[in-house]
Enzyme design. Structure first.
Site, PDB file in Angstrom:
ATOM      1  N   ALA A 142      28.814 -39.026  39.234  1.00 27.81           N
ATOM      2  CA  ALA A 142      30.072 -39.695  39.581  1.00 27.81           C
ATOM      3  C   ALA A 142      30.516 -39.285  40.975  1.00 27.81           C
ATOM      4  O   ALA A 142      30.128 -38.229  41.489  1.00 27.81           O
ATOM      5  CB  ALA A 142      31.157 -39.351  38.563  1.00 27.81           C
ATOM      6  N   ASP A 143      31.329 -40.133  41.562  1.00 23.46           N
ATOM      7  CA  ASP A 143      31.969 -39.808  42.834  1.00 23.46           C
ATOM      8  C   ASP A 143      33.358 -40.430  42.830  1.00 23.46           C
ATOM      9  O   ASP A 143      33.539 -41.551  42.347  1.00 23.46           O
ATOM     10  CB  ASP A 143      31.162 -40.335  44.022  1.00 23.46           C
ATOM     11  CG  ASP A 143      31.728 -39.827  45.338  1.00 23.46           C
ATOM     12  OD1 ASP A 143      31.681 -38.603  45.563  1.00 23.46           O
ATOM     13  OD2 ASP A 143      32.246 -40.643  46.123  1.00 23.46           O
ATOM     14  N   THR A 144      34.327 -39.696  43.349  1.00 18.14           N
ATOM     15  CA  THR A 144      35.717 -40.153  43.367  1.00 18.14           C
ATOM     16  C   THR A 144      36.244 -40.169  44.793  1.00 18.14           C
ATOM     17  O   THR A 144      35.994 -39.232  45.555  1.00 18.14           O
ATOM     18  CB  THR A 144      36.599 -39.233  42.490  1.00 18.14           C
ATOM     19  OG1 THR A 144      36.105 -39.252  41.149  1.00 18.14           O
ATOM     20  CG2 THR A 144      38.050 -39.688  42.495  1.00 18.14           C
ATOM     21  N   THR A 179      36.637 -44.199  41.129  1.00 12.62           N
ATOM     22  CA  THR A 179      35.518 -43.372  40.688  1.00 12.62           C
ATOM     23  C   THR A 179      34.368 -44.292  40.312  1.00 12.62           C
ATOM     24  O   THR A 179      34.533 -45.196  39.487  1.00 12.62           O
ATOM     25  CB  THR A 179      35.885 -42.483  39.484  1.00 12.62           C
ATOM     26  OG1 THR A 179      36.946 -41.604  39.860  1.00 12.62           O
ATOM     27  CG2 THR A 179      34.685 -41.651  39.036  1.00 12.62           C
ATOM     28  N   GLY A 180      33.238 -44.055  40.945  1.00 10.44           N
ATOM     29  CA  GLY A 180      32.016 -44.749  40.564  1.00 10.44           C
ATOM     30  C   GLY A 180      31.177 -43.801  39.740  1.00 10.44           C
ATOM     31  O   GLY A 180      31.104 -42.609  40.043  1.00 10.44           O
TER      32      GLY A 180
END
Length: 196
Positions: free
Chosen positions: A75-77, A111-112
């Site tokens: 994940a990345d935010t 978030t992806g």
């Protein structure tokens, strides 16, 4: 939930570990070093997906060498206002500037995340709209000195003491703002299990 493979959370974030633990599913963590470079031609939503993919690719390479099979979660935010992205600050001055810009306004937290198995690659992003109350320079400085949120996108943690006093409204998933949209991850895991 009967998982076909063990879950590997590829994240160094203690907040993501805490959030995934709320599912009561067993998982292990793995750290991967990826550049996490922003592409200025992409939107914030596209950037979080690209970085989540990049992390998943790095883990897939490691797993291929060990011949392990797993459900990999990355994940990345990012915090943004429109196309303007607020990353992790380099220190007090940059954090102060970010919060001065965000205070009294609404911004987006994107978030992806990617869930990857040997046969399935699922990615999506979730957006939450957060509005901060107007904050004085003294309030911003006090928060930064107390919490030192320099490892957080946008220079704040919604769950932090003091910052909770400045959140006017949230439209969307709270857990997404912390770093992992749990309900969407849970639904995606269920879909993966159904396809096995």
């Amino acid at each position: 939930m009967n998982l076909p493979y063990p879950i590997i959370l590829a994240s160094q974030s203690p907040r993501r570990r805490e959030l995934l633990a709320l599912t009561l599913l067993p998982f292990e963590t793995m750290s991967v070093n990826t550049p996490e470079t922003l592409n200025p031609t992409l939107s914030p939503e596209e950037n979080v997906l690209a970085i989540a993919h990049e992390k998943a690719d790095a883990v897939a390479t490691i797993l291929a060498h060990t011949k392990r099979q797993a459900i990999v979660l990355t994940a990345d935010t990012m915090v943004a206002q429109g196309r303007h992205i607020f990353g992790k600050p380099s220190g007090f001055d940059e954090a102060f500037s970010m919060l001065q810009h965000l205070q009294g306004k609404t911004h987006q937290v994107h978030t992806g995340f990617t869930l990857r198995t040997p046969t399935i690659n699922h990615s999506e992003y979730v957006t939450t709209h957060v509005t901060l109350n107007a904050m004085s320079s003294e309030a911003i400085a006090h928060y930064l000195h107390q919490q030192q949120p320099y490892d957080k996108a946008g220079s704040y943690g919604i769950q932090d003491p003091l910052m909770a006093c400045h959140i006017s409204s949230i439209n969307g998933c709270y857990y997404n703002v912390v770093g992992l949209p749990l309900s969407r991850v849970w639904l995606a895991l269920q879909a993966i299990i159904a396809q096995q």
